[in-house]
Design a protein around this motif. Structure first.
Motif, PDB file in Angstrom:
ATOM      1  N   LYS A 199       0.725  -1.311   0.170  1.00  0.00           N
ATOM      2  CA  LYS A 199      -0.009  -0.031   0.245  1.00  0.00           C
ATOM      3  C   LYS A 199       0.909   1.185  -0.007  1.00  0.00           C
TER       4      LYS A 199
ATOM      5  N   SER B  63       1.820   7.222   1.544  1.00  0.00           N
ATOM      6  CA  SER B  63       0.948   8.732   1.348  1.00  0.00           C
ATOM      7  C   SER B  63      -0.562   8.163   1.552  1.00  0.00           C
ATOM      8  N   LYS B  64      -0.961   7.085   1.112  1.00  0.00           N
ATOM      9  CA  LYS B  64      -2.478   6.662   1.324  1.00  0.00           C
ATOM     10  C   LYS B  64      -2.600   6.136   2.864  1.00  0.00           C
ATOM     11  N   SER B  65      -1.787   5.510   3.460  1.00  0.00           N
ATOM     12  CA  SER B  65      -1.738   5.099   4.816  1.00  0.00           C
ATOM     13  C   SER B  65      -1.857   6.191   5.666  1.00  0.00           C
TER      14      SER B  65
ATOM     15  N   ASN C 203      -3.030   9.164   4.688  1.00  0.00           N
ATOM     16  CA  ASN C 203      -4.244   9.998   4.270  1.00  0.00           C
ATOM     17  C   ASN C 203      -3.843  11.235   3.444  1.00  0.00           C
TER      18      ASN C 203
ATOM     19  N   SER D  25      -2.382  12.999  -0.289  1.00  0.00           N
ATOM     20  CA  SER D  25      -2.151  12.855  -1.675  1.00  0.00           C
ATOM     21  C   SER D  25      -0.844  13.178  -2.046  1.00  0.00           C
TER      22      SER D  25
END
Length: 162
Positions: A26, A29-31, A33, A35
């Motif tokens: 994963k 950056s997504k973990s 939260n 962009s």
């Protein structure tokens, strides 16, 4: 438990290659939260960018990339504009840490690399302090098998910083 670590291209065009770290498959950056393409967090020291040589004749992006790798490997002291000795992951498009960054403490051990306290940092940084309205999800710790981690950076250097 050790986390799986990868460096992957996430966007590519004629003038730029954007990267992100992938932890256990994963995007980091997504973990967190955030962009990678929000202006607040789009500067990433491993990105490959075309520089206008006429305007910036002495700018060497490869040097920036190699220095970042040395810091991520724990071979160079991490440096940020707050003098906190924390590694910067993501920063503002302007390149200034004073806009606020996502950073962490790197711990290099015999067979493990540990990233601790991955969170937002600014002038008032204090780990664990509530980050009002940031939307960032701090990560307490990530552990990586040192040799696999080092190989990812070696492969990055061989492919992109020759």
């Amino acid at each position: 438990m050790k986390n799986h670590f990868e460096i992957r291209e996430i966007k590519k065009d004629d003038k730029r290659i954007n990267f992100d770290f992938f932890i256990d498959g994963k995007a980091l950056s997504k973990s967190l939260n955030i962009s990678r393409f929000d202006l607040a967090y789009c500067d990433f020291d491993l990105d490959i960018i075309e520089i206008d040589i006429a305007k910036f004749p002495k700018y060497d992006r490869t040097k920036v990339n190699k220095n970042a790798v040395a810091q991520f490997l724990g071979n160079n002291e991490p440096c940020n504009q707050f003098d906190t000795n924390r590694m910067v992951l993501y920063r503002c498009h302007c390149g200034s840490d004073y806009c606020g960054v996502i950073s962490f403490n790197l711990v290099k051990q015999d067979d493990v690399i540990v990233w601790k306290e991955i969170t937002y940092e600014d002038d008032d940084f204090e780990y664990g302090k509530e980050i009002e309205n940031s939307g960032i999800k701090p990560i307490t710790e990530l552990k990586f098998a040192r040799r696999e981690y080092e190989l990812e950076f070696e492969n990055y250097l061989k492919k992109y910083c020759v």
